[in-house]
Design a protein around this motif. Structure first.
Motif, short mmCIF file in Angstrom:
data_model
loop_
_atom_site.label_atom_id
_atom_site.label_comp_id
_atom_site.label_asym_id
_atom_site.label_seq_id
_atom_site.Cartn_x
_atom_site.Cartn_y
_atom_site.Cartn_z
N LEU A 18 -1.42 4.12 -1.69
CA LEU A 18 -0.79 5.42 -1.48
C LEU A 18 0.14 5.39 -0.26
O LEU A 18 1.23 5.95 -0.30
N ALA A 19 -0.31 4.72 0.80
CA ALA A 19 0.50 4.65 2.02
C ALA A 19 1.78 3.86 1.80
O ALA A 19 2.80 4.11 2.46
N GLN A 33 -1.34 2.72 9.80
CA GLN A 33 -2.22 2.49 10.94
C GLN A 33 -3.62 3.03 10.67
O GLN A 33 -4.63 2.41 11.05
N LEU A 34 -3.68 4.18 10.01
CA LEU A 34 -4.98 4.78 9.70
C LEU A 34 -5.76 3.90 8.73
O LEU A 34 -6.96 3.67 8.91
N VAL A 35 -5.09 3.40 7.68
CA VAL A 35 -5.77 2.53 6.72
C VAL A 35 -6.32 1.30 7.42
O VAL A 35 -7.45 0.87 7.16
N GLU A 36 -5.55 0.74 8.34
CA GLU A 36 -6.02 -0.44 9.06
C GLU A 36 -7.24 -0.12 9.91
O GLU A 36 -8.20 -0.90 9.96
N ALA A 37 -7.24 1.05 10.57
CA ALA A 37 -8.40 1.45 11.37
C ALA A 37 -9.63 1.65 10.48
O ALA A 37 -10.74 1.25 10.83
N LEU A 38 -9.43 2.26 9.31
CA LEU A 38 -10.53 2.46 8.38
C LEU A 38 -11.04 1.12 7.84
O LEU A 38 -12.25 0.94 7.65
N ARG A 39 -10.13 0.20 7.61
CA ARG A 39 -10.52 -1.12 7.12
C ARG A 39 -11.41 -1.83 8.15
O ARG A 39 -12.35 -2.54 7.79
N ARG A 40 -11.10 -1.65 9.43
CA ARG A 40 -11.90 -2.27 10.49
C ARG A 40 -13.16 -1.47 10.81
O ARG A 40 -14.00 -1.94 11.58
N GLY A 41 -13.26 -0.27 10.28
CA GLY A 41 -14.40 0.58 10.60
C GLY A 41 -14.33 1.15 12.01
O GLY A 41 -15.36 1.46 12.62
N ASP A 42 -13.11 1.33 12.54
CA ASP A 42 -12.89 1.79 13.91
C ASP A 42 -12.72 3.30 13.92
O ASP A 42 -11.62 3.83 13.73
N ALA A 43 -13.81 4.03 14.14
CA ALA A 43 -13.79 5.49 14.08
C ALA A 43 -12.91 6.10 15.17
O ALA A 43 -12.17 7.06 14.92
#
Length: 237
Positions: A120-121, A195-205
């Motif tokens: 989507l991104a 950037q958000l998808v990457e943070a979610l992929r890393r599990g970085d809340a």
């Protein structure tokens, strides 16, 4: 309407579920102490709301239905359609809720869900070249947020955020807030989503919350400018 409310309360008190059968017409007349016409009107109201399903013929009758999230949002949108909502009204809610939503999702999404968000991104790699393309990009961006809402385990939080994406889509289309195309909005929005998808992929809340908060601030400023431009054009005309 009073009897329709009483029937809903009766269903809740008995913990009836989707597919459970309601009493027949005669039993409901006796239960609620009203006429046949009143019972039928109450059932028509509940059926229009999607709360019951009525079947005719042998073995027919009224059973408990289930209101889909999309139908509930549509009904609620009908109310807000006449409330003259502004971009600021919507973003006041989005800024409070969406950063917390994505923080709660970090580390809890499947690989398939992450891949869907990534797709989507990346859907619009180039800025819009026309107002119509800009409209589609706005709609796609809000689909990204709606999917985030769908992934939430908190059904109320997910519903509210999904609803805001719905009414912001309607507001954008009805008021023409996608015209003229805005390259800066496309670029910053796409950067934030990736950037958000990457943070979610890393599990970085913490990072997910930070990115979404920044995205909300930037998107609100751009959308308010679009709204102001629309008003200026209206006055000039």
């Amino acid at each position: 309407m009073r009897v329709a409310d009483e029937i809903k309360q009766w269903v809740v008190e008995r913990d009836l579920k989707q597919g459970d059968k309601l009493p027949n017409e005669s039993e409901m007349i006796a239960e609620f102490g009203v006429s046949k016409g009143t019972v039928r009107e109450a059932l028509r109201i509940l059926e229009a709301q999607g709360l019951i399903v009525t079947k005719t013929g042998p073995g027919g009758g009224s059973i408990v239905g289930e209101v889909s999230a999309e139908r509930a949002r549509s009904l609620l949108a009908n109310y807000f359609y006449f409330q003259n909502l502004s971009v600021a009204d919507i973003y006041e809610m989005r800024k409070a809720l969406e950063p917390e939503l994505v923080a709660s999702l970090a580390g809890h999404l499947s690989a398939e869900q992450i891949d869907e968000l990534q797709a989507l991104a990346e859907r619009h790699p180039e800025p819009a070249r026309s107002a119509e393309e800009e409209k589609q990009q706005h709609i796609s961006s809000l689909e990204f947020h709606a999917r985030l809402a769908d992934f939430s385990d908190n059904r109320l939080l997910g519903f509210v955020i999904g609803f805001m994406a719905r009414i912001l889509t309607d507001l954008t289309v009805f008021r023409g807030l996608y015209d003229p195309p805005n390259v800066d909005l496309w670029r910053k929005g796409r950067e934030h989503q990736l950037q958000l998808v990457e943070a979610l992929r890393r599990g970085d809340a913490a990072r997910a919350r930070e990115v979404m908060a920044s995205h909300m601030q930037v998107a609100e400023a751009f959308m308010q400018e679009q709204e102001a431009q629309l008003m200026r054009r209206f006055v000039d005309d």
